[in-house]
Design an enzyme around this catalytic site. Structure first.
Site, mmCIF file in Angstrom:
data_model
loop_
_atom_site.group_PDB
_atom_site.id
_atom_site.type_symbol
_atom_site.label_atom_id
_atom_site.label_comp_id
_atom_site.label_asym_id
_atom_site.label_seq_id
_atom_site.Cartn_x
_atom_site.Cartn_y
_atom_site.Cartn_z
ATOM 1 N N LYS A 107 16.840 26.713 -39.595
ATOM 2 C CA LYS A 107 16.361 25.812 -38.607
ATOM 3 C C LYS A 107 14.965 25.577 -38.842
ATOM 4 O O LYS A 107 14.285 26.318 -39.245
ATOM 5 C CB LYS A 107 16.437 26.965 -37.253
ATOM 6 N N GLY A 219 26.088 22.657 -16.898
ATOM 7 C CA GLY A 219 25.532 21.529 -17.747
ATOM 8 C C GLY A 219 26.389 20.569 -17.799
ATOM 9 O O GLY A 219 27.574 20.407 -17.311
HETATM 10 P P1 NAD Z 1 21.699 18.438 -23.296
HETATM 11 O O1 NAD Z 1 20.227 18.395 -23.146
HETATM 12 O O2 NAD Z 1 22.229 17.154 -23.519
HETATM 13 O O3 NAD Z 1 22.139 18.761 -21.887
HETATM 14 C C1 NAD Z 1 21.605 20.085 -21.223
HETATM 15 C C2 NAD Z 1 22.302 20.000 -19.774
HETATM 16 O O4 NAD Z 1 22.179 21.205 -19.240
HETATM 17 C C3 NAD Z 1 21.885 18.883 -18.886
HETATM 18 O O5 NAD Z 1 23.108 18.343 -18.141
HETATM 19 C C4 NAD Z 1 21.031 19.577 -17.944
HETATM 20 O O6 NAD Z 1 20.724 19.046 -16.496
HETATM 21 C C5 NAD Z 1 21.592 20.985 -17.983
HETATM 22 N N1 NAD Z 1 20.682 21.737 -17.490
HETATM 23 C C6 NAD Z 1 19.373 22.297 -17.739
HETATM 24 N N2 NAD Z 1 18.903 23.318 -17.105
HETATM 25 C C7 NAD Z 1 20.019 23.581 -16.203
HETATM 26 C C8 NAD Z 1 19.878 24.867 -15.369
HETATM 27 N N3 NAD Z 1 18.817 25.589 -15.081
HETATM 28 N N4 NAD Z 1 21.052 24.826 -14.887
HETATM 29 C C9 NAD Z 1 22.047 24.177 -14.958
HETATM 30 N N5 NAD Z 1 22.169 23.002 -15.896
HETATM 31 C C10 NAD Z 1 20.949 23.028 -16.487
HETATM 32 O O7 NAD Z 1 22.122 19.611 -24.088
HETATM 33 P P2 NAD Z 1 23.128 19.819 -25.059
HETATM 34 O O8 NAD Z 1 23.290 18.918 -26.412
HETATM 35 O O9 NAD Z 1 24.552 19.502 -24.307
HETATM 36 O O10 NAD Z 1 23.518 21.264 -25.496
HETATM 37 C C11 NAD Z 1 23.618 22.306 -24.517
HETATM 38 C C12 NAD Z 1 23.822 23.505 -25.124
HETATM 39 O O11 NAD Z 1 24.431 23.588 -26.212
HETATM 40 C C13 NAD Z 1 22.389 23.967 -25.736
HETATM 41 O O12 NAD Z 1 22.485 25.464 -25.714
HETATM 42 C C14 NAD Z 1 22.550 23.938 -27.276
HETATM 43 O O13 NAD Z 1 21.822 24.456 -27.960
HETATM 44 C C15 NAD Z 1 24.011 23.897 -27.569
HETATM 45 N N6 NAD Z 1 24.552 23.384 -28.655
HETATM 46 C C16 NAD Z 1 24.573 21.881 -28.606
HETATM 47 C C17 NAD Z 1 25.152 21.219 -29.726
HETATM 48 C C18 NAD Z 1 25.323 19.873 -29.700
HETATM 49 O O14 NAD Z 1 25.733 19.189 -30.629
HETATM 50 N N7 NAD Z 1 24.535 19.110 -28.819
HETATM 51 C C19 NAD Z 1 25.749 22.045 -30.779
HETATM 52 C C20 NAD Z 1 25.900 23.363 -30.757
HETATM 53 C C21 NAD Z 1 25.233 24.080 -29.539
#
Ligand code: NAD
Length: 428
Positions: A107, A219
């Site tokens: 990372k 989310g």
């Molecule tokens: P993103 O930024 O696209 O979306 C995040 C979402 O969470 C948004 O809808 C936002 O409004 C919401 N959010 C933020 N704070 C909030 C709160 N306090 N209460 C409710 N909702 C809230 O992020 P993502 O890419 O969808 O990633 C989400 C999670 O998944 C993270 O933990 C990330 O590390 C993990 N993840 C993502 C991927 C990927 O491929 N994108 C892969 C593995 C893990």
């Protein structure tokens, strides 16, 4: 951001220690795996558009590469810390191992706020990050990817700098590239779809018809949107979604008890996954507090927003109806809360298994880039489904055979695989 007392690295090490104890891992291997193999800390001077020079802090952590090149994203965030990067690198090691892809865990990050930087400044930062570490990363060493506040555009600048330094074309140096520039079809959907592939398998084992289930999700970003889409296609009903509102800058839960309409909701969602509360109200959604998603009477909970969301403070609010929790986000459940979930016999599909679809598809991108031959989308999704399903089955079989909690079963498989590689190589 989550509560300030939360330290992801402490959490990652505590989880590891617990399983290492359970499987009787020898002291040297324990010592070796509970910290990163290598860390790079460096400065990145950037000439800003106003002519001044600003010096940024950059990092890359390679937790373990016994099973293959390290793999993991690069995060741009003003509150980035080395401990968060260490924890995430470690979780990447377990994630790659549990889905059995030949990669290790890494990372990286830079303490910066790209939202306040021009494109040119961001480009200089990306190129500077690569220049500082170009000799210690690469297709056979360590393969970066997008993460928090970095995207395909940043990846292409990083690739271009790497290829300039090394004098050749190395598209397998980095993943998350744009389609047509070495990116893989299906990457956008991969994490969210992967979440639902493993949920589908869990429901089959529990003999629950997905068509008779309801879910509540935290989310509505990349992971959640694709998870919602596939879950609905398979016949499930989402009744509540919690996400950020782009006017009030706080989260709300948007509820429709007879099931939400994905297209309607998507039409009022911005590119960051924030919903317009007034418009949602106009579409007939009930607007509830941000944390109300956790207490809905549903069969399935899907945290897919942030870390440390289900804690000792709110775990008791989870409805008796909930049978399955599938963790789309990284580290959504604290250790205290996890104990309660285990006691209540909620079937938990742990984060590093449930959201491994993203890194699995990144691995497919690497394979395609290294061979310079790109697959059709159907082929990518089929391979992803196969990989996620077999990883899920291995974990759930072990969980049943040894009567251990699903998270522990996933850790046992992952840690055993990495320990085996480390020992076979004669490192410890
Ligand atoms: P993103 O930024 O696209 O979306 C995040 C979402 O969470 C948004 O809808 C936002 O409004 C919401 N959010 C933020 N704070 C909030 C709160 N306090 N209460 C409710 N909702 C809230 O992020 P993502 O890419 O969808 O990633 C989400 C999670 O998944 C993270 O933990 C990330 O590390 C993990 N993840 C993502 C991927 C990927 O491929 N994108 C892969 C593995 C893990």
């Amino acid at each position: 951001m989550s509560k300030s007392s939360y330290n992801a690295y402490d959490e990652a090490r505590a989880q590891f220690d617990q399983v290492a104890e359970k499987i009787g891992l020898d002291e040297a291997t324990r010592e070796f795996l509970r910290r990163p193999m290598r860390e790079y800390h460096f400065t990145i001077p950037v000439q800003m558009d106003d002519g001044s020079r600003k010096v940024f802090w950059g990092y890359r952590v390679q937790h373990n590469d016994a099973r293959g090149p390290a793999k993991g994203g690069v995060r741009f965030h003003p509150l980035e810390t080395i401990d968060t990067i260490r924890a995430l690198a470690m979780w990447m090691t377990w994630k790659c191992a549990v889905v059995d892809i030949p990669l290790g865990g890494g990372k990286g990050g830079v303490i910066c706020d790209p939202r306040t930087m021009t494109d040119r400044e961001q480009e200089q930062l990306c190129r500077g990050w690569v220049r500082q570490i170009a000799k210690d990363i690469g297709p056979c060493i360590d393969v970066p990817a997008p993460d928090v506040m970095t995207n395909a555009k940043h990846m292409l600048w990083m690739l271009d700098e790497y290829e300039t330094i090394h004098g050749g074309k190395y598209p397998g140096f980095i993943t998350g590239k744009p389609i047509g520039m070495g990116g893989s079809l299906g990457r956008k959907e991969a994490t969210g779809f992967g979440v639902i592939y493993v949920l589908r398998e869990a429901l089959k084992e529990l003999k629950i018809d997905i068509k008779n289930t309801t879910a509540s999700i935290q989310g509505f970003g990349n992971v959640a949107q694709h998870a919602v889409k596939l879950y609905q296609q398979l016949g499930g009903k989402i009744i509540a979604i919690s996400c950020w509102d782009n006017n009030d800058h706080q989260p709300y839960t948007f509820r429709k008890k007879d099931g939400l309409d994905f297209d309607d909701l998507e039409s009022i969602t911005d590119p960051f996954g924030s919903i317009d509360k007034e418009k949602a109200n106009g579409l007939g959604y009930e607007i509830l507090p941000g944390d109300a998603w956790i207490e809905q009477d549903v069969d399935i909970l899907i945290p897919a927003a942030l870390e440390n969301q289900i804690t000792a403070d709110n775990v008791h609010r989870i409805s008796k109806q909930v049978k399955v929790m599938v963790e789309g986000s990284n580290g959504p459940t604290s250790r205290d809360a996890d104990k309660v979930l285990a006691q209540r016999k909620i079937f938990v599909i742990p984060d590093f298994l449930a959201n491994a679809g993203g890194v699995t598809c990144s691995y497919f991108e690497q394979v395609q880039s290294n061979t310079n031959y790109y697959w059709e989308k159907d082929e990518v999704m089929q391979k992803l489904d196969t990989r996620m399903t077999s990883a899920f089955k291995a974990v759930s079989d072990l969980s049943r055979q040894k009567d251990v909690y699903m998270r522990d079963a996933a850790y046992i498989i992952a840690i055993n695989r990495v320990a085996f590689a480390v020992k076979s190589r004669g490192w410890v």
